[in-house]
Design an enzyme around this catalytic site. Sequence first.
Site, PDB file in Angstrom:
ATOM      1  N   HIS A  65      -4.631  -4.762   1.903  1.00 56.97           N
ATOM      2  CA  HIS A  65      -5.811  -5.334   0.851  1.00 56.97           C
ATOM      3  C   HIS A  65      -5.067  -4.207  -0.052  1.00 56.97           C
ATOM      4  CE1 HIS A  65      -8.758  -2.793   2.857  1.00 56.97           C
ATOM      5  NE2 HIS A  65      -8.563  -1.711   1.832  1.00 56.97           N
ATOM      6  N   ASP A 116      -5.806  -8.469   7.963  1.00 54.24           N
ATOM      7  CA  ASP A 116      -5.816  -7.165   6.435  1.00 54.24           C
ATOM      8  C   ASP A 116      -4.622  -6.241   7.006  1.00 54.24           C
ATOM      9  OD1 ASP A 116      -5.968  -5.767   3.924  1.00 54.24           O
ATOM     10  OD2 ASP A 116      -7.626  -4.755   4.834  1.00 54.24           O
ATOM     11  N   SER A 208      -8.324   3.252   4.186  1.00 54.60           N
ATOM     12  CA  SER A 208      -7.830   2.007   4.185  1.00 54.60           C
ATOM     13  C   SER A 208      -6.398   2.205   5.088  1.00 54.60           C
ATOM     14  CB  SER A 208      -7.791   1.105   3.253  1.00 54.60           C
ATOM     15  OG  SER A 208      -9.463   0.491   3.406  1.00 54.60           O
TER      16      SER A 208
END
Length: 254
Positions: A65, A116, A208
């Site tokens: 992402h 992801d 992230s």
Amino acid sequence: MKCLIIIAFVALHAQVDAFFLNSRIINGRPARPGQFPYIISLRYNNSHVCGGSIISRNYILTAAHCLANQIDGNRFNIPPSPFSIRAGSIHLEEGGVVIPVAETIQHPEYSINSLDIGLVRLAQPLNFTEHINCINLAESDPPTNASIGVAGWGNTGNGQRRSEILQHITLSSLTTQECSRLYSNIHESSLCLLPDPVLLNGICHGDSGGPAVYNDQLVGVASYVMGGCGTAYPNVFVSVAHTMDWIRENSDLN
């Protein structure tokens, strides 16, 4: 190829706030220079967006992402040209080296809560030093209740800015089955890590894609948090062991 290693990190992207909520390294400790030689800052137009881990001189492992835009529920891949990395520094905006990105690769089955994971191919190879090095990938998930190292430059609290100095924390591992009791949509590729019940530490905006490390091996890639940052809910990573074949097939690790 074997790598020199030490501990781990994490990250979270503003463009996916609707699902990934708030996220930053909360209640962390400042890192020492060279303590985490494999962590990098993934940058978009020279602004930090995510973390990542050096897995070879040419490749970075991060979250999928971090490499795409979400607009009205639709995902659009971003061309590699705006991306670069900063490696070899605990400082977010200075030191180390900055290298352009030549290619970005997302897992073909990536969705909002599964697989992801993505790869970044650098425009030129890294020169390894005591401050820049790769980390070995784990062949299996860590045992339950293991102490997992995590770190990043993400926000240090609600409404606060990202940290200029790399922060690190320790979280505790759960099995996928245990995590599923808390969150029914946990994918089999996920690795859940629990915050300290007193400190309520964890990941947040800007964390992230960063690493989770056990026994000097990369076990997870930061993906999202449940219930918001700084809560007792699990932080969710993508299992490196579960995605090992895809990582090897799409990088130079073979």
